[in-house]
Design a protein around this motif. Sequence first.
Motif, PDB file in Angstrom:
ATOM      1  N   UNK A  67      50.163  33.372  47.334  1.00 15.40           N
ATOM      2  CA  UNK A  67      51.121  34.204  47.466  1.00 15.40           C
ATOM      3  C   UNK A  67      51.144  35.680  47.772  1.00 15.40           C
ATOM      4  N   UNK A  68      49.681  36.187  48.447  1.00 16.86           N
ATOM      5  CA  UNK A  68      49.205  37.156  49.551  1.00 16.86           C
ATOM      6  C   UNK A  68      50.354  37.233  50.485  1.00 16.86           C
ATOM      7  N   UNK A  69      50.650  35.522  51.337  1.00 12.31           N
ATOM      8  CA  UNK A  69      51.811  35.714  52.306  1.00 12.31           C
ATOM      9  C   UNK A  69      53.225  35.132  51.502  1.00 12.31           C
ATOM     10  N   UNK A  70      53.502  35.001  50.560  1.00 16.86           N
ATOM     11  CA  UNK A  70      54.757  34.863  49.838  1.00 16.86           C
ATOM     12  C   UNK A  70      55.324  33.709  50.453  1.00 16.86           C
ATOM     13  N   UNK A  71      54.319  32.832  50.274  1.00 18.50           N
ATOM     14  CA  UNK A  71      54.967  30.895  50.464  1.00 18.50           C
ATOM     15  C   UNK A  71      54.962  30.642  49.077  1.00 18.50           C
ATOM     16  N   UNK A  72      56.534  31.069  48.568  1.00 20.86           N
ATOM     17  CA  UNK A  72      56.665  30.540  47.151  1.00 20.86           C
ATOM     18  C   UNK A  72      56.810  28.862  46.765  1.00 20.86           C
ATOM     19  N   UNK A  73      56.968  28.224  47.577  1.00 23.46           N
ATOM     20  CA  UNK A  73      57.019  26.943  47.390  1.00 23.46           C
ATOM     21  C   UNK A  73      55.942  25.810  46.750  1.00 23.46           C
ATOM     22  N   UNK A  74      54.633  26.299  48.266  1.00 21.86           N
ATOM     23  CA  UNK A  74      53.513  25.932  47.724  1.00 21.86           C
ATOM     24  C   UNK A  74      52.720  26.797  46.845  1.00 21.86           C
ATOM     25  N   UNK A  75      52.596  28.005  46.859  1.00 18.71           N
ATOM     26  CA  UNK A  75      52.492  28.382  45.865  1.00 18.71           C
ATOM     27  C   UNK A  75      52.393  27.527  44.028  1.00 18.71           C
ATOM     28  N   UNK A  76      53.596  27.480  43.949  1.00 20.52           N
ATOM     29  CA  UNK A  76      54.038  26.854  42.756  1.00 20.52           C
ATOM     30  C   UNK A  76      53.117  25.450  42.868  1.00 20.52           C
ATOM     31  N   UNK A  77      53.646  24.515  44.339  1.00 21.66           N
ATOM     32  CA  UNK A  77      52.877  23.310  44.072  1.00 21.66           C
ATOM     33  C   UNK A  77      51.288  23.568  43.785  1.00 21.66           C
ATOM     34  N   UNK A  78      50.440  24.922  44.091  1.00 18.76           N
ATOM     35  CA  UNK A  78      49.557  25.054  43.914  1.00 18.76           C
ATOM     36  C   UNK A  78      48.510  25.024  42.744  1.00 18.76           C
ATOM     37  N   UNK A  79      49.929  26.004  42.324  1.00 24.40           N
ATOM     38  CA  UNK A  79      49.387  26.025  40.375  1.00 24.40           C
ATOM     39  C   UNK A  79      49.946  25.262  39.525  1.00 24.40           C
ATOM     40  N   UNK A  80      50.595  24.121  40.127  1.00 24.86           N
ATOM     41  CA  UNK A  80      50.508  22.917  39.169  1.00 24.86           C
ATOM     42  C   UNK A  80      49.472  22.264  39.185  1.00 24.86           C
ATOM     43  N   UNK A  81      48.828  22.188  40.159  1.00 23.35           N
ATOM     44  CA  UNK A  81      47.392  21.544  40.248  1.00 23.35           C
ATOM     45  C   UNK A  81      46.340  22.042  40.001  1.00 23.35           C
ATOM     46  N   UNK A  82      46.625  23.569  39.352  1.00 22.99           N
ATOM     47  CA  UNK A  82      45.381  23.724  38.718  1.00 22.99           C
ATOM     48  C   UNK A  82      45.109  23.084  37.128  1.00 22.99           C
ATOM     49  N   UNK A  83      46.008  21.816  37.102  1.00 23.11           N
ATOM     50  CA  UNK A  83      45.939  21.234  35.724  1.00 23.11           C
ATOM     51  C   UNK A  83      44.848  20.046  36.376  1.00 23.11           C
ATOM     52  N   UNK A  84      44.522  20.197  37.851  1.00 24.79           N
ATOM     53  CA  UNK A  84      43.355  19.003  38.107  1.00 24.79           C
ATOM     54  C   UNK A  84      42.354  19.724  38.620  1.00 24.79           C
ATOM     55  N   UNK A  85      42.606  21.396  38.836  1.00 23.60           N
ATOM     56  CA  UNK A  85      40.840  21.398  39.701  1.00 23.60           C
ATOM     57  C   UNK A  85      40.512  22.139  38.659  1.00 23.60           C
ATOM     58  N   UNK A  86      40.804  22.749  37.328  1.00 26.29           N
ATOM     59  CA  UNK A  86      40.396  24.326  36.572  1.00 26.29           C
ATOM     60  C   UNK A  86      40.082  24.598  36.550  1.00 26.29           C
ATOM     61  N   UNK A  87      41.251  25.974  37.501  1.00 26.35           N
ATOM     62  CA  UNK A  87      41.304  26.831  37.724  1.00 26.35           C
ATOM     63  C   UNK A  87      42.320  26.679  35.742  1.00 26.35           C
ATOM     64  N   UNK A  88      41.688  27.655  35.112  1.00 22.56           N
ATOM     65  CA  UNK A  88      42.338  28.550  34.025  1.00 22.56           C
ATOM     66  C   UNK A  88      43.447  29.861  33.941  1.00 22.56           C
ATOM     67  N   UNK A  89      44.610  29.391  33.143  1.00 19.54           N
ATOM     68  CA  UNK A  89      45.776  30.706  33.165  1.00 19.54           C
ATOM     69  C   UNK A  89      44.775  32.077  33.559  1.00 19.54           C
ATOM     70  N   UNK A  90      43.621  32.479  32.997  1.00 17.51           N
ATOM     71  CA  UNK A  90      42.519  33.458  33.014  1.00 17.51           C
ATOM     72  C   UNK A  90      42.612  33.450  34.306  1.00 17.51           C
TER      73      UNK A  90
END
Length: 127
Positions: A67-90
Motif C-alpha cells: 500500500x505504501x508503495x502503491x502496488x495495487x494489484x499485488x496489494x489486492x492479491x495479498x489482501x485476498x491471501x489474508x483468508x489463509x494467513x489469519x490477518x483479520x479485517x481489524x
Amino acid sequence: MSERRKQGEATRRRTLGDDHVNRSQQTGTDFDTPFVDLITEAAWGHVWSRDTIPPRERSMITLALLAGLGNWEEFALHLRATANTGASAEDIREVLLHVAIYAGVPRANHAFKLAREILAEMEETDD
C-alpha cells in the motif's frame, strides 16, 4: 528443482491458494518462467518460509509495504491471501492506519477503498 524452490512453492500455495498458483502456472510462458522461479525461490522460499515471523504478521507487513508503495494489484492479491494467513479485517485496518501516517493519506485512502471492496467480496463468497 531446489529444496528452497520446493519450499517456496509450498508456502506460496499455502498463502495464496492452489487456485491462484495453478492459474498463474497455466498462463506462464517461457519468457516469464525465470521470473516465477526467482520469486518462488527468493520471496516465497527465502522470506515467506522463514518461521521468525508468523504468516499473519508477515501478511500485515506485506500489505503495509504494498500500500505504501502503491502496488495495487499485488496489494489486492495479498489482501485476498489474508483468508489463509489469519490477518483479520481489524488487522488490515490497523495496517492501513499506519500506512496513512508513515506513507501518506492518499495511499491509505486508496488502500481502504480497495480493502472495503475486496473484504466485501470475500465475505460474500464465505456465505
